[in-house]
Design a protein around this motif. Structure first.
Motif, PDB file in Angstrom:
ATOM      1  N   GLU A 111       0.845  -1.190   0.000  1.00  0.00           N
ATOM      2  CA  GLU A 111       0.000   0.000   0.000  1.00  0.00           C
ATOM      3  C   GLU A 111       0.879   1.239   0.000  1.00  0.00           C
ATOM      4  OE1 GLU A 111      -2.404  -0.083   3.514  1.00  0.00           O
ATOM      5  OE2 GLU A 111      -0.709   0.060   4.882  1.00  0.00           O
ATOM      6  N   GLY A 112       0.284   2.327  -0.433  1.00  0.00           N
ATOM      7  CA  GLY A 112       1.023   3.578  -0.467  1.00  0.00           C
ATOM      8  C   GLY A 112       0.916   4.310   0.877  1.00  0.00           C
ATOM      9  N   THR A 113       1.925   5.130   1.164  1.00  0.00           N
ATOM     10  CA  THR A 113       1.930   5.879   2.426  1.00  0.00           C
ATOM     11  C   THR A 113       2.327   7.328   2.177  1.00  0.00           C
ATOM     12  OG1 THR A 113       2.560   3.916   3.715  1.00  0.00           O
ATOM     13  CG2 THR A 113       2.917   6.061   4.749  1.00  0.00           C
ATOM     14  N   VAL A 114       1.572   8.214   2.770  1.00  0.00           N
ATOM     15  CA  VAL A 114       1.921   9.624   2.772  1.00  0.00           C
ATOM     16  C   VAL A 114       2.111  10.028   4.232  1.00  0.00           C
ATOM     17  CG1 VAL A 114       1.024  11.970   2.453  1.00  0.00           C
ATOM     18  CG2 VAL A 114       0.813  10.276   0.612  1.00  0.00           C
ATOM     19  N   ALA A 115       3.240  10.660   4.521  1.00  0.00           N
ATOM     20  CA  ALA A 115       3.494  11.149   5.886  1.00  0.00           C
ATOM     21  C   ALA A 115       3.191  12.639   5.937  1.00  0.00           C
ATOM     22  CB  ALA A 115       4.939  10.882   6.280  1.00  0.00           C
ATOM     23  N   VAL A 116       2.471  13.025   6.950  1.00  0.00           N
ATOM     24  CA  VAL A 116       2.158  14.444   7.151  1.00  0.00           C
ATOM     25  C   VAL A 116       2.879  14.909   8.413  1.00  0.00           C
ATOM     26  CG1 VAL A 116       0.352  16.153   7.538  1.00  0.00           C
ATOM     27  CG2 VAL A 116      -0.081  14.182   6.037  1.00  0.00           C
ATOM     28  N   GLU A 117       3.723  15.906   8.243  1.00  0.00           N
ATOM     29  CA  GLU A 117       4.456  16.475   9.375  1.00  0.00           C
ATOM     30  C   GLU A 117       3.742  17.718   9.884  1.00  0.00           C
ATOM     31  OE1 GLU A 117       8.431  17.321   8.175  1.00  0.00           O
ATOM     32  OE2 GLU A 117       9.120  15.261   8.502  1.00  0.00           O
ATOM     33  N   SER A 134     -13.185  10.577   2.946  1.00  0.00           N
ATOM     34  CA  SER A 134     -12.640  10.708   4.305  1.00  0.00           C
ATOM     35  C   SER A 134     -11.913   9.434   4.720  1.00  0.00           C
ATOM     36  CB  SER A 134     -13.768  10.990   5.310  1.00  0.00           C
ATOM     37  OG  SER A 134     -14.389  12.229   5.023  1.00  0.00           O
ATOM     38  N   ALA A 135     -10.748   9.626   5.320  1.00  0.00           N
ATOM     39  CA  ALA A 135      -9.960   8.479   5.779  1.00  0.00           C
ATOM     40  C   ALA A 135     -10.530   7.915   7.081  1.00  0.00           C
ATOM     41  CB  ALA A 135      -8.513   8.908   5.988  1.00  0.00           C
ATOM     42  N   LYS A 136     -10.391   6.615   7.258  1.00  0.00           N
ATOM     43  CA  LYS A 136     -10.820   5.954   8.488  1.00  0.00           C
ATOM     44  C   LYS A 136      -9.631   5.846   9.440  1.00  0.00           C
ATOM     45  CE  LYS A 136     -12.139   2.124   6.634  1.00  0.00           C
ATOM     46  NZ  LYS A 136     -12.714   0.762   6.479  1.00  0.00           N
ATOM     47  N   ARG A 137      -9.918   5.807  10.717  1.00  0.00           N
ATOM     48  CA  ARG A 137      -8.858   5.637  11.702  1.00  0.00           C
ATOM     49  C   ARG A 137      -8.334   4.205  11.676  1.00  0.00           C
ATOM     50  NH1 ARG A 137     -11.053   8.927  17.061  1.00  0.00           N
ATOM     51  NH2 ARG A 137     -11.205  10.981  16.046  1.00  0.00           N
ATOM     52  N   GLY A 178       0.802   9.019   9.615  1.00  0.00           N
ATOM     53  CA  GLY A 178       0.775   8.412   8.280  1.00  0.00           C
ATOM     54  C   GLY A 178      -0.628   8.249   7.714  1.00  0.00           C
ATOM     55  N   ILE A 179      -0.695   8.373   6.408  1.00  0.00           N
ATOM     56  CA  ILE A 179      -1.934   8.098   5.667  1.00  0.00           C
ATOM     57  C   ILE A 179      -1.635   6.916   4.749  1.00  0.00           C
ATOM     58  CG2 ILE A 179      -3.652   8.996   4.039  1.00  0.00           C
ATOM     59  CD1 ILE A 179      -2.812  11.836   4.958  1.00  0.00           C
ATOM     60  N   HIS A 180      -2.456   5.912   4.834  1.00  0.00           N
ATOM     61  CA  HIS A 180      -2.223   4.691   4.049  1.00  0.00           C
ATOM     62  C   HIS A 180      -3.380   4.478   3.067  1.00  0.00           C
ATOM     63  CE1 HIS A 180       0.891   3.911   7.033  1.00  0.00           C
ATOM     64  NE2 HIS A 180      -0.026   4.130   7.973  1.00  0.00           N
ATOM     65  N   TYR A 181      -3.026   4.154   1.851  1.00  0.00           N
ATOM     66  CA  TYR A 181      -4.044   4.019   0.803  1.00  0.00           C
ATOM     67  C   TYR A 181      -3.659   2.866  -0.142  1.00  0.00           C
ATOM     68  CZ  TYR A 181      -0.537   6.456  -1.988  1.00  0.00           C
ATOM     69  OH  TYR A 181       0.626   6.796  -2.636  1.00  0.00           O
ATOM     70  N   PRO A 182      -4.652   2.294  -0.786  1.00  0.00           N
ATOM     71  CA  PRO A 182      -4.367   1.184  -1.715  1.00  0.00           C
ATOM     72  C   PRO A 182      -3.762   1.712  -3.015  1.00  0.00           C
ATOM     73  CG  PRO A 182      -6.709   1.669  -1.740  1.00  0.00           C
ATOM     74  CD  PRO A 182      -6.102   2.523  -0.658  1.00  0.00           C
ATOM     75  N   GLY A 235     -17.727   1.210  -3.038  1.00  0.00           N
ATOM     76  CA  GLY A 235     -18.440   2.156  -2.182  1.00  0.00           C
ATOM     77  C   GLY A 235     -18.820   1.588  -0.829  1.00  0.00           C
ATOM     78  N   SER A 236     -18.254   0.456  -0.434  1.00  0.00           N
ATOM     79  CA  SER A 236     -18.598  -0.174   0.843  1.00  0.00           C
ATOM     80  C   SER A 236     -17.863   0.465   2.026  1.00  0.00           C
ATOM     81  CB  SER A 236     -18.282  -1.674   0.805  1.00  0.00           C
ATOM     82  OG  SER A 236     -16.902  -1.879   0.525  1.00  0.00           O
ATOM     83  N   GLY A 237     -16.951   1.368   1.746  1.00  0.00           N
ATOM     84  CA  GLY A 237     -16.187   2.002   2.826  1.00  0.00           C
ATOM     85  C   GLY A 237     -14.938   2.646   2.262  1.00  0.00           C
ATOM     86  N   SER A 238     -14.342   3.506   3.025  1.00  0.00           N
ATOM     87  CA  SER A 238     -13.146   4.196   2.561  1.00  0.00           C
ATOM     88  C   SER A 238     -11.951   3.265   2.575  1.00  0.00           C
ATOM     89  CB  SER A 238     -12.863   5.414   3.442  1.00  0.00           C
ATOM     90  OG  SER A 238     -11.636   6.005   3.067  1.00  0.00           O
ATOM     91  N   PRO A 239     -11.184   3.246   1.505  1.00  0.00           N
ATOM     92  CA  PRO A 239      -9.985   2.414   1.469  1.00  0.00           C
ATOM     93  C   PRO A 239      -8.772   3.109   2.079  1.00  0.00           C
ATOM     94  CG  PRO A 239     -10.283   3.433  -0.657  1.00  0.00           C
ATOM     95  CD  PRO A 239     -11.416   3.884   0.188  1.00  0.00           C
ATOM     96  N   VAL A 240      -8.965   4.377   2.486  1.00  0.00           N
ATOM     97  CA  VAL A 240      -7.853   5.176   3.024  1.00  0.00           C
ATOM     98  C   VAL A 240      -7.908   5.156   4.559  1.00  0.00           C
ATOM     99  CG1 VAL A 240      -6.736   7.421   3.040  1.00  0.00           C
ATOM    100  CG2 VAL A 240      -7.952   6.637   0.980  1.00  0.00           C
ATOM    101  N   LYS A 241      -6.764   4.928   5.166  1.00  0.00           N
ATOM    102  CA  LYS A 241      -6.677   4.901   6.629  1.00  0.00           C
ATOM    103  C   LYS A 241      -5.654   5.925   7.117  1.00  0.00           C
ATOM    104  CE  LYS A 241      -7.909   0.008   7.141  1.00  0.00           C
ATOM    105  NZ  LYS A 241      -7.482  -1.303   7.697  1.00  0.00           N
ATOM    106  N   VAL A 242      -5.917   6.461   8.316  1.00  0.00           N
ATOM    107  CA  VAL A 242      -5.008   7.418   8.913  1.00  0.00           C
ATOM    108  C   VAL A 242      -4.572   6.904  10.290  1.00  0.00           C
ATOM    109  CG1 VAL A 242      -6.948   8.744   9.847  1.00  0.00           C
ATOM    110  CG2 VAL A 242      -4.698   9.799   9.675  1.00  0.00           C
ATOM    111  N   GLY A 243      -3.285   7.053  10.575  1.00  0.00           N
ATOM    112  CA  GLY A 243      -2.762   6.652  11.876  1.00  0.00           C
ATOM    113  C   GLY A 243      -2.779   7.823  12.840  1.00  0.00           C
TER     114      GLY A 243
END
Length: 231
Positions: free
Chosen positions: A115-121, A148-151, A170-174, A214-222
């Motif tokens: 999965e892909g990761t974006v770091a937000v500082e 919207s990202a899920k926790r 971190g933000i993680h996405y497919p 559309g069953s849920g967000s594929p993006v997660k946030v830590g």
């Protein structure tokens, strides 16, 4: 005449005896007084010296003690005030406000990740220490609307940021490997924990997301602190 002579003689003897007695009394008194004066002088001298030294010592002690007490009192007061203020600041550190933070998003995907990761500082630029913990709000702007990202569910660790310090999450996405055009990402919106004001950043990750059912967000946030500083 003889009677008078005897009387005069008796009177003379009595006077002589009286004078001798007075002299003896005076001598005794004189011997007693010097001795006592000497004792008092010695004791008084010692006592006077001790008293004087004691007075000086007490005066010095009071001066030092007084100054020490005053200084201690001032110091204690300041310490208490500082301690109170410091304690208050530590116990009631204000939360980090959006306007006090500097935001930076970067691609933190590692080759081979599924999965892909974006770091937000988030860097504290408010000139004060502030508290920050929990999950930031994360929304991706896409050509299909806002996502919207899920926790992630990772535990939250309370933390504070001194002025100039940085923390990241971190933000993680497919990854879109479907071969299709997918959902195009046009921007990233971040809202710090416990804040309502958001900032919009450029999205540094993959350009698209795979289309979902559309069953849920594929993006997660830590949570805050879940990504290393510097990505």
């Amino acid at each position: 005449m003889r009677v008078h002579k005897l009387t005069f003689a008796a009177l003379a003897v009595a006077a002589s005896l009286s004078l001798t007695a007075c002299q003896n009394d005076d001598d005794a008194t004189g011997q007693s007084d010097p001795s006592a004066a000497s004792s008092e002088a010695s004791g008084g001298g010692s006592g006077s010296g001790d008293a004087q030294q004691g007075a000086e010592g007490e005066s010095g002690g009071e001066g030092t003690g007084g100054q020490g007490t005053a200084a201690g009192s001032d110091s204690g007061s300041e310490g208490a005030s500082g301690s109170g203020s410091g304690s208050g600041e530590n116990d009631k550190t204000g939360k980090c406000r959006t306007d006090e933070l500097k935001f930076k998003a970067m691609d933190a995907t590692i080759d081979g990740d599924t999965e892909g990761t974006v770091a937000v500082e988030l860097t504290n630029g408010g000139g004060r220490e502030c508290a920050i913990s929990g999950y930031a709000g994360v929304d991706l702007k896409t050509n299909s609307g806002t996502l919207s990202a899920k926790r992630s569910g990772e535990p939250v660790v309370p933390g504070t940021l001194k002025d100039g310090e940085t923390v990241a999450f971190g933000i993680h996405y497919p990854i879109n490997d479907s071969g299709g055009s997918g959902v195009r990402i046009t921007g990233l919106v971040v809202t710090p924990p416990d804040e309502t004001k958001s900032v919009t950043l450029d999205w540094p990750g993959a350009a698209t997301l795979p289309v979902t059912d559309g069953s849920g967000s594929p993006v997660k946030v830590g949570p805050i602190g879940s990504a290393g500083q510097g990505g």
